[in-house]
Motif scaffolding. Sequence first.
Motif, PDB file in Angstrom:
ATOM      1  N   GLN A  48       0.804  -1.209   0.000  1.00  0.00           N
ATOM      2  CA  GLN A  48       0.000   0.000   0.000  1.00  0.00           C
ATOM      3  C   GLN A  48       0.843   1.268   0.000  1.00  0.00           C
ATOM      4  OE1 GLN A  48      -3.353  -0.132  -0.389  1.00  0.00           O
ATOM      5  NE2 GLN A  48      -3.288   2.085  -0.677  1.00  0.00           N
ATOM      6  N   ASP A  94       0.321   4.031  -2.726  1.00  0.00           N
ATOM      7  CA  ASP A  94      -0.019   5.420  -2.408  1.00  0.00           C
ATOM      8  C   ASP A  94       0.845   6.392  -3.200  1.00  0.00           C
ATOM      9  OD1 ASP A  94      -1.984   4.663  -0.625  1.00  0.00           O
ATOM     10  OD2 ASP A  94      -0.702   4.822   1.146  1.00  0.00           O
ATOM     11  N   ASP A 117      -8.480   1.687  -5.871  1.00  0.00           N
ATOM     12  CA  ASP A 117      -8.277   1.797  -4.432  1.00  0.00           C
ATOM     13  C   ASP A 117      -9.559   2.312  -3.793  1.00  0.00           C
ATOM     14  OD1 ASP A 117      -6.837   1.389  -2.148  1.00  0.00           O
ATOM     15  OD2 ASP A 117      -5.283   2.871  -2.586  1.00  0.00           O
ATOM     16  N   SER A 131     -11.218   4.392  -0.151  1.00  0.00           N
ATOM     17  CA  SER A 131     -11.075   5.125   1.103  1.00  0.00           C
ATOM     18  C   SER A 131     -12.452   5.158   1.749  1.00  0.00           C
ATOM     19  CB  SER A 131     -10.582   6.560   0.861  1.00  0.00           C
ATOM     20  OG  SER A 131      -9.324   6.568   0.220  1.00  0.00           O
ATOM     21  N   ARG A 167     -14.935   7.445   3.975  1.00  0.00           N
ATOM     22  CA  ARG A 167     -15.116   8.858   4.309  1.00  0.00           C
ATOM     23  C   ARG A 167     -16.208   9.043   5.361  1.00  0.00           C
ATOM     24  NH1 ARG A 167     -10.919  12.002   2.469  1.00  0.00           N
ATOM     25  NH2 ARG A 167     -10.209  11.201   0.451  1.00  0.00           N
ATOM     26  N   GLU A 178     -11.200  11.380   5.859  1.00  0.00           N
ATOM     27  CA  GLU A 178     -10.920   9.951   5.718  1.00  0.00           C
ATOM     28  C   GLU A 178     -10.929   9.265   7.078  1.00  0.00           C
ATOM     29  OE1 GLU A 178      -7.708   6.926   3.573  1.00  0.00           O
ATOM     30  OE2 GLU A 178      -7.584   9.089   3.266  1.00  0.00           O
ATOM     31  N   LEU A 222     -13.078  -0.351   6.261  1.00  0.00           N
ATOM     32  CA  LEU A 222     -11.744  -0.857   5.980  1.00  0.00           C
ATOM     33  C   LEU A 222     -11.376  -1.905   7.020  1.00  0.00           C
ATOM     34  CD1 LEU A 222      -9.180  -0.531   4.197  1.00  0.00           C
ATOM     35  CD2 LEU A 222      -8.367   1.134   5.891  1.00  0.00           C
ATOM     36  N   LYS A 258      -5.338  -2.762   0.283  1.00  0.00           N
ATOM     37  CA  LYS A 258      -6.455  -2.639   1.224  1.00  0.00           C
ATOM     38  C   LYS A 258      -7.487  -3.734   0.989  1.00  0.00           C
ATOM     39  CE  LYS A 258      -6.121   2.427   1.577  1.00  0.00           C
ATOM     40  NZ  LYS A 258      -6.806   3.708   1.286  1.00  0.00           N
TER      41      LYS A 258
END
Length: 347
Positions: free
Chosen positions: A17, A21, A269, A271, A273, A280, A311, A324
């Motif tokens: 990861q 990133d 990917d 995230s 929120r 995040e 997650l 992830k």
Amino acid sequence: MINYETLFVMPPFGLRQSDKDDLYKQAVMELSRHHYEHCEAYKKLSKVLGLGRPLPVRLFKKYELLSIDKEKIVKTMTSSGTTGQAVSKIYLDRENSARQTKVLAKIVSDFTGKARMPMLIIDSTAVLKNRDMFSARGAGILGFSILGRDITYALDEKMNLNLQAIEDFCQKHTGEKILVFGFTFMIWEHFYLALKKRGISFSLNGVMIHGGGWKKLRDLSVDNETFKNEIRSAAGIDQVLNYYGMVEQTGSIFMECEYGHLHASIFSDISIRNPLDFSELPSGKGLIQCTSLLPTSYPGHVLLTEDEGELLGVDDCPCGRLGKYFKVHGRVKGAEIRGCSDTYERR
């Protein structure tokens, strides 16, 4: 722009990861600048939201968002929607369409193997009639069809079980590993319940891939484990894998591993929120933001969905896949129903 050929030769879940990133910081801004320069609507939105910020997925139902000249459009895909609902329209040129197909095959083959298996589709050929404008359901069927051979449809045009076709398929491929594909609720209603009603069961040696349409099943108190167990009992399929995806980011799907975790590949990917301030969240439930490196013909590279997720971990899934991994809890309250199976209406 992004060097896709380099990504195509990499293992789809082989990037840690931290390295991912670094790649995405550059790649997302490159895509954002590309769409800023080629899509007037995205430029206006970026001036308000900020360049590279996620677009609410619902905007594709309200605006014509494309970053190519209209004469280069080779395919228009539409999201699922109930009668009266607006649908998203996703415009693809030849390059973007081919990239989606290639990435889908690369991701799924990591779970099923590279060999093309005899394929049973739990749907009807009727959904494929308009090849110029694909629904999410039709696009899903055609996308996954490239993974199989001797493709057979389990339902007739009235969505009734075609037992003769299934029995002929099974007899022809006795002893072979097969691939079964369909949308979750439709498999449940038109395949599993139809078999159960008739007191019929099969012993299919293979893998089932399914996705979308969980809302109706949750209303029936059918969760992922129940679905798997019932499909195993009715069809004899041991490997039943769910996937998460949407027509706005076709190709870069999130596949479920043998431990029940949804995984982000090197091509996408996620995230989570906070729905209140969109910050995040490192843990807990929140809105799912999906990022994909594939969309170049339309600005769908960073989207805020109306799904709630969580997650679960990074780089440490027992299955060995890096990146992830997460779970989806369902649609946020008040959001429109939009899953391929959920919005299916018998006509």
